[in-house]
Design an enzyme around this catalytic site. Structure first.
Site, PDB file in Angstrom:
ATOM      1  N   ARG A  15      34.550  79.612 110.796  1.00 50.40           N
ATOM      2  CA  ARG A  15      34.698  80.026 112.255  1.00 50.40           C
ATOM      3  C   ARG A  15      35.747  80.761 112.250  1.00 50.40           C
ATOM      4  NH1 ARG A  15      34.814  74.126 115.019  1.00 50.40           N
ATOM      5  NH2 ARG A  15      35.966  73.827 112.991  1.00 50.40           N
ATOM      6  N   LYS A  75      41.078  76.094 113.986  1.00 50.49           N
ATOM      7  CA  LYS A  75      41.382  74.683 113.455  1.00 50.49           C
ATOM      8  C   LYS A  75      43.163  74.681 113.554  1.00 50.49           C
ATOM      9  CE  LYS A  75      39.833  71.711 112.330  1.00 50.49           C
ATOM     10  NZ  LYS A  75      39.485  70.725 113.225  1.00 50.49           N
ATOM     11  N   TYR A  94      42.638  74.444 118.214  1.00 49.45           N
ATOM     12  CA  TYR A  94      42.545  72.973 118.201  1.00 49.45           C
ATOM     13  C   TYR A  94      43.950  72.406 117.283  1.00 49.45           C
ATOM     14  CZ  TYR A  94      37.748  73.188 119.880  1.00 49.45           C
ATOM     15  OH  TYR A  94      36.538  72.985 120.501  1.00 49.45           O
ATOM     16  N   HIS A  96      44.826  68.465 117.387  1.00 49.00           N
ATOM     17  CA  HIS A  96      44.468  66.954 116.868  1.00 49.00           C
ATOM     18  C   HIS A  96      45.864  66.510 116.418  1.00 49.00           C
ATOM     19  CE1 HIS A  96      40.328  67.669 117.910  1.00 49.00           C
ATOM     20  NE2 HIS A  96      40.346  68.671 117.211  1.00 49.00           N
ATOM     21  N   GLU A 118      41.656  70.877 122.552  1.00 53.32           N
ATOM     22  CA  GLU A 118      41.117  69.636 122.993  1.00 53.32           C
ATOM     23  C   GLU A 118      41.648  68.731 124.149  1.00 53.32           C
ATOM     24  OE1 GLU A 118      44.279  68.568 119.831  1.00 53.32           O
ATOM     25  OE2 GLU A 118      42.936  70.235 120.342  1.00 53.32           O
ATOM     26  N   LEU A 240      36.097  58.875 121.882  1.00 50.94           N
ATOM     27  CA  LEU A 240      37.343  59.638 121.929  1.00 50.94           C
ATOM     28  C   LEU A 240      38.120  59.227 122.993  1.00 50.94           C
ATOM     29  CD1 LEU A 240      38.671  62.497 121.533  1.00 50.94           C
ATOM     30  CD2 LEU A 240      37.190  63.359 123.396  1.00 50.94           C
ATOM     31  N   VAL A 267      32.686  61.141 113.451  1.00 54.06           N
ATOM     32  CA  VAL A 267      32.857  62.225 114.293  1.00 54.06           C
ATOM     33  C   VAL A 267      34.237  62.351 114.793  1.00 54.06           C
ATOM     34  CG1 VAL A 267      32.154  64.088 115.885  1.00 54.06           C
ATOM     35  CG2 VAL A 267      30.449  62.432 114.667  1.00 54.06           C
ATOM     36  N   ALA A 268      35.218  61.163 114.835  1.00 49.53           N
ATOM     37  CA  ALA A 268      36.327  60.924 115.397  1.00 49.53           C
ATOM     38  C   ALA A 268      37.367  61.261 114.385  1.00 49.53           C
ATOM     39  CB  ALA A 268      36.485  59.518 116.031  1.00 49.53           C
ATOM     40  N   ILE A 269      37.101  61.815 113.299  1.00 50.42           N
ATOM     41  CA  ILE A 269      37.934  61.630 112.075  1.00 50.42           C
ATOM     42  C   ILE A 269      38.934  62.781 112.489  1.00 50.42           C
ATOM     43  CG2 ILE A 269      36.717  63.597 110.815  1.00 50.42           C
ATOM     44  CD1 ILE A 269      38.604  60.447 109.484  1.00 50.42           C
ATOM     45  N   ASP A 270      38.982  63.727 113.272  1.00 57.50           N
ATOM     46  CA  ASP A 270      40.086  64.690 113.678  1.00 57.50           C
ATOM     47  C   ASP A 270      41.108  63.918 114.316  1.00 57.50           C
ATOM     48  OD1 ASP A 270      39.381  67.318 112.944  1.00 57.50           O
ATOM     49  OD2 ASP A 270      38.188  67.980 114.501  1.00 57.50           O
ATOM     50  N   VAL A 298      34.087  64.330 107.469  1.00 61.98           N
ATOM     51  CA  VAL A 298      34.288  65.826 107.261  1.00 61.98           C
ATOM     52  C   VAL A 298      35.179  66.259 108.610  1.00 61.98           C
ATOM     53  CG1 VAL A 298      33.680  68.193 107.021  1.00 61.98           C
ATOM     54  CG2 VAL A 298      32.499  66.514 105.744  1.00 61.98           C
ATOM     55  N   ALA A 299      36.266  66.830 108.433  1.00 61.87           N
ATOM     56  CA  ALA A 299      37.210  66.777 109.646  1.00 61.87           C
ATOM     57  C   ALA A 299      36.901  68.281 110.426  1.00 61.87           C
ATOM     58  CB  ALA A 299      38.720  67.074 109.241  1.00 61.87           C
ATOM     59  N   ASN A 300      36.142  69.041 109.700  1.00 63.25           N
ATOM     60  CA  ASN A 300      35.676  70.271 110.553  1.00 63.25           C
ATOM     61  C   ASN A 300      34.215  70.403 110.425  1.00 63.25           C
ATOM     62  OD1 ASN A 300      36.089  70.846 107.730  1.00 63.25           O
ATOM     63  ND2 ASN A 300      36.379  72.996 107.996  1.00 63.25           N
TER      64      ASN A 300
END
Length: 371
Positions: A15, A75, A94, A96, A118, A240, A267-270, A298-300
């Site tokens: 991205r 990121k 972002y 996090h 976020e 979240l 999906v909450a790994i971030d 996977v964090a992204n």
């Protein structure tokens, strides 16, 4: 204002902070935009496209960080990038921070002004800059979970939708917010047997209205979760707490309840992950196995569909970029309490309570940084 966009350097992150179309709007507003060479290649945007939009092309990230008053990324800044931040420079991306002590300390020491996508809010109490990536990640969770569930992916060898005469897979989604809702849409579309767990009456009513009999909506309790894990082929963690570390809803002991070859997608790994056994992975090596259960962390995740993700993100972030560029960060934050909620670090101070509590660090109220 001079706005800088470096090329993302996190593993398999394709991205980019601004599209050529966004650059064109900023240039028309009288701002200067510096893009690191090849920053947009992952979304099919060449240096030529950025030049035609009015941007200057920098040969490396050092030039971008040196000259820009505001850095727009996707990121969280990696260690190398954090060293290039300057006092008073605005970082809009972002972050996090709650599970990432070192990043938090580095940003505090940089004395930069760090606004996290976020935690920016809206009038309805939502998270408008997180929402587009939550939508992408929720939909992707089913795609990647389905692939991991295949035998060649290490899973049980189960097709989500089944076939006539064979039952579909059981998909359990923990959390009915943006991620959970979008994951459920995909899973229902593939004709899986879908259960969504949530604790909010309003959320559950909304899910029931939308899905009707195509998905089971159940109040989440520890007992219900344990019972559903016994038959789940695919579990999506979609919980979240804004800006805070994610709660650990599935413990390692609870993995013993699950079938061998079943799949967890966190999906909450971030925000640290909502499974006790979660650890951040990359697109290079997205899965690992604990006690016979496949973990995808996977964090992204949205970086895998970079073009879709970048354009969705820019649609949400550009108005704030323009506001900060036009007014300056202090005035923009004073005039918009929802943008002020995005302020996580400010000129040597941590300014987000949930991060301070998660990491045991001192913090101040963000309003104290702009008065």
């Amino acid at each position: 204002m001079i706005i800088g966009v470096p090329k993302e350097i996190k593993n398999h992150e394709y991205r980019v902070g601004l599209t050529p179309e966004s650059v064109e709007e900023l240039v028309k507003d009288g701002h200067k935009v510096i893009i690191e060479t090849s920053a947009g290649i992952g979304i099919g945007a060449s240096d030529i496209a950025y030049k035609e939009a009015g941007a200057s092309i920098a040969k490396n990230a050092s030039e971008v960080f040196r000259d820009a008053k505001m850095i727009v990324k996707v990121k969280e800044p990696q260690a190398l990038e954090r060293k290039m931040l300057k006092q008073g420079q605005v970082l809009f991306t972002y972050l996090h921070l709650a599970p990432d002590r070192q990043q938090t300390i580095d940003l505090i020491e940089s004395k930069a002004v760090c606004i996290a996508y976020e935690t920016v809010t809206d009038r309805q109490g939502g998270l408008p800059l997180l929402r587009p990536m939550s939508q992408v990640a929720g939909r992707l969770a089913i795609q990647v979970g389905a692939a991991a569930l295949q035998k060649n992916g290490g899973g049980r060898g189960v097709l989500l939708g089944g076939v006539p005469g064979v039952a579909p897979a059981n998909v359990l989604i923990i959390g009915g917010g943006d991620v959970g809702f979008n994951a459920a849409q995909m899973a229902v579309g593939l004709q899986a047997n879908v259960t969504i767990l949530d604790r909010s009456n309003d959320v559950m009513k909304g899910l029931n209205r939308h899905f009707g009999v195509t998905a089971n909506v159940i109040r989440s309790t520890p007992a219900v979760l344990e019972e559903k894990l016994k038959t789940a082929d695919l579990v999506v963690g979609a919980v979240l707490i804004p800006g805070a570390e994610a709660p650990k809803l599935i413990t390692r002991k609870m993995l013993s309840l699950m079938m061998e070859g079943s799949v967890l997608v966190d999906v909450a790994i971030d925000q640290g992950g909502c499974f006790e056994t979660s650890k951040a992975t990359t697109h290079d090596a997205p899965t690992y196995t604990v006690d016979g259960v496949i973990h995808y962390c996977v964090a992204n995740m949205p970086g895998a569909v970079a073009r879709t993700s970048t354009y969705a993100l820019n649609a949400a972030t550009l108005s704030h970029v323009k506001d900060i560029a036009r007014k300056g960060w202090k005035e923009a934050l004073k005039n918009d309490p929802h943008l002020l909620n995005g302020l996580n670090v400010c000129q040597g101070n941590l300014t987000y309570a949930a991060v301070g509590k998660a990491l045991g660090l001192d913090y101040i109220e963000p309003i104290n940084c702009i008065n």
